[in-house]
Design a protein around this motif. Structure first.
Motif, short mmCIF file in Angstrom:
data_model
loop_
_atom_site.label_atom_id
_atom_site.label_comp_id
_atom_site.label_asym_id
_atom_site.label_seq_id
_atom_site.Cartn_x
_atom_site.Cartn_y
_atom_site.Cartn_z
N ARG A 132 79.44 -7.21 33.85
CA ARG A 132 78.37 -6.69 32.99
C ARG A 132 78.87 -5.59 32.07
O ARG A 132 79.85 -4.92 32.36
CB ARG A 132 77.23 -6.15 33.84
N LEU A 133 78.16 -5.43 30.95
CA LEU A 133 78.50 -4.37 30.00
C LEU A 133 77.68 -3.12 30.28
O LEU A 133 76.49 -3.19 30.64
CB LEU A 133 78.24 -4.85 28.57
N ASP A 134 78.30 -1.98 30.10
CA ASP A 134 77.67 -0.68 30.28
C ASP A 134 76.95 -0.32 28.98
O ASP A 134 77.58 0.04 27.98
CB ASP A 134 78.75 0.34 30.61
N VAL A 135 75.62 -0.44 28.97
CA VAL A 135 74.85 -0.28 27.74
C VAL A 135 75.05 1.10 27.13
O VAL A 135 75.25 1.24 25.92
CB VAL A 135 73.35 -0.53 28.01
N GLU A 136 75.01 2.15 27.94
CA GLU A 136 75.18 3.51 27.41
C GLU A 136 76.57 3.70 26.82
O GLU A 136 76.73 4.35 25.78
CB GLU A 136 74.91 4.54 28.51
N HIS A 137 77.57 3.12 27.47
CA HIS A 137 78.93 3.24 26.97
C HIS A 137 79.09 2.49 25.65
O HIS A 137 79.72 2.99 24.70
CB HIS A 137 79.91 2.70 28.01
N VAL A 138 78.52 1.29 25.56
CA VAL A 138 78.57 0.52 24.32
C VAL A 138 77.92 1.32 23.19
O VAL A 138 78.45 1.40 22.08
CB VAL A 138 77.87 -0.85 24.49
N SER A 139 76.77 1.93 23.47
CA SER A 139 76.07 2.71 22.45
C SER A 139 76.89 3.90 21.98
O SER A 139 76.95 4.19 20.78
CB SER A 139 74.72 3.20 23.01
N SER A 140 77.55 4.58 22.91
CA SER A 140 78.36 5.73 22.52
C SER A 140 79.54 5.30 21.66
O SER A 140 79.95 6.02 20.74
CB SER A 140 78.85 6.48 23.75
N SER A 170 87.20 2.02 10.02
CA SER A 170 87.05 2.77 11.26
C SER A 170 87.26 1.83 12.44
O SER A 170 86.93 0.65 12.36
CB SER A 170 85.64 3.39 11.34
N THR A 171 87.84 2.36 13.51
CA THR A 171 88.01 1.58 14.74
C THR A 171 87.70 2.46 15.95
O THR A 171 87.75 3.69 15.87
CB THR A 171 89.45 1.04 14.89
N TRP A 172 87.41 1.82 17.06
CA TRP A 172 87.25 2.54 18.32
C TRP A 172 87.55 1.60 19.48
O TRP A 172 87.08 0.46 19.49
CB TRP A 172 85.84 3.10 18.46
N HIS A 173 88.35 2.06 20.44
CA HIS A 173 88.72 1.28 21.61
C HIS A 173 88.40 2.08 22.85
O HIS A 173 88.65 3.29 22.91
CB HIS A 173 90.22 0.95 21.59
N ALA A 174 87.87 1.42 23.88
CA ALA A 174 87.50 2.14 25.10
C ALA A 174 87.34 1.17 26.26
O ALA A 174 87.26 -0.05 26.08
CB ALA A 174 86.20 2.92 24.88
N ASN A 175 87.29 1.72 27.47
CA ASN A 175 87.04 0.93 28.68
C ASN A 175 86.39 1.86 29.70
O ASN A 175 86.98 2.87 30.09
CB ASN A 175 88.36 0.37 29.24
N SER A 176 85.20 1.51 30.13
CA SER A 176 84.49 2.37 31.08
C SER A 176 84.69 1.93 32.53
O SER A 176 84.24 2.63 33.44
CB SER A 176 82.99 2.37 30.77
N ALA A 177 85.33 0.75 32.76
CA ALA A 177 85.50 0.22 34.13
C ALA A 177 84.15 0.17 34.86
O ALA A 177 84.05 0.47 36.05
CB ALA A 177 86.52 1.03 34.91
N PHE A 178 83.12 -0.24 34.13
CA PHE A 178 81.73 -0.17 34.63
C PHE A 178 81.44 -1.22 35.69
O PHE A 178 80.91 -0.93 36.75
CB PHE A 178 80.78 -0.33 33.44
N GLY A 194 85.16 -7.20 26.83
CA GLY A 194 85.81 -7.91 27.91
C GLY A 194 85.28 -7.46 29.26
O GLY A 194 84.45 -6.54 29.34
N MET A 195 85.79 -8.07 30.31
CA MET A 195 85.38 -7.71 31.65
C MET A 195 85.59 -6.20 31.86
O MET A 195 86.52 -5.60 31.35
CB MET A 195 86.18 -8.50 32.69
N CYS A 196 84.73 -5.63 32.70
CA CYS A 196 84.79 -4.20 33.06
C CYS A 196 84.49 -3.29 31.87
O CYS A 196 84.92 -2.13 31.84
CB CYS A 196 86.14 -3.85 33.66
N SER A 197 83.76 -3.80 30.90
CA SER A 197 83.38 -3.03 29.72
C SER A 197 84.58 -2.57 28.90
O SER A 197 84.64 -1.45 28.40
CB SER A 197 82.50 -1.82 30.09
#
Length: 220
Positions: A78-86, A66-74, A210-213
């Motif tokens: 800093r990392l966006d904790v809620e986005h990382v969890s999702s 399984s894989t998942w790629h995303a960027n929240s531009a948070f 990476g930077m910007c979540s």
């Protein structure tokens, strides 16, 4: 040639350590963590279908489930904790659906190769990663073996050294100890940090950030 610019940028925003002794600088998951060490490296893995491997007469080292790629531009750093969890949830639920393997069974025989860069606790990697791991696995997160490579290599930026570690851990049934971990951060909970030696592993979860979540997750 870019190191003086990249390095000074990391120092300016408080993400890099100024300590002159490695044992006092490379502190993944340690209460005393205060900044990363910039490193360098290169890594490559060959990804192919099971049919292609069989046609070549080779036995794959591991299966990518399984894989998942995303960027929240948070945020810039800093990392966006809620986005990382999702994203953790999407990774694990994807494997559950495709292979009909409950996450509790995955956790019982799994390791987590962390991105943890030993940057300061406020907005750093460790808290976001562990929050994501707990979101996906609940109390079973405490059973998962936690491994870290950056304590040995520094932060090699875009080089996926941890991907190689993830595969090698499955092949060898072993995990390197988390280096210099003498004062585990109690706010992260009672985690199963790798102590070195053999482990009974069938799965490895890997997170790159990476930077910007920017996030890339894999489950082998």
């Amino acid at each position: 040639g870019m190191m003086e610019w990249v390095g000074s940028g990391f120092l300016a925003n408080g993400a890099a350590t100024a300590a002159g002794v490695v044992e006092e600088a490379a502190l993944p998951f340690d209460r005393r963590r205060h900044g990363t060490i910039l490193g360098a490296g290169a890594a490559a893995l060959v990804l192919e279908t099971a049919e292609a491997a069989e046609a070549r007469g080779v036995v794959p080292l591991a299966d990518l489930l399984s894989t998942w790629h995303a960027n929240s531009a948070f945020h810039a750093t800093r990392l966006d904790v809620e986005h990382v969890s999702s994203c953790f949830e999407r990774l694990v639920s994807g494997a559950e659906r495709r292979f009909e393997t409950p996450r509790v069974d995955i956790a019982a025989r799994a390791a987590f190769v962390s991105h943890e860069t030993f940057t300061p606790a406020r907005g750093g990697s460790a808290a976001a990663e562990i929050a994501g791991l707990r979101h996906a696995f609940g109390e079973d997160a405490d059973r998962i073996v936690i491994a870290n490579l950056k304590g040995y290599t520094g932060h090699a930026m875009g080089a996926g050294l941890e991907d190689v570690l993830a595969v090698e851990m499955l092949v060898r049934g072993a995990a390197p100890p988390v280096p210099n971990l003498t004062e585990p951060d109690a706010t992260l909970g009672d985690l199963n940090y790798a102590r070195g030696g053999s482990y009974d592993l069938d799965y490895v979860v890997r997170l790159a950030a990476g930077m910007c979540s920017q996030l890339a997750l894999g489950l082998w």
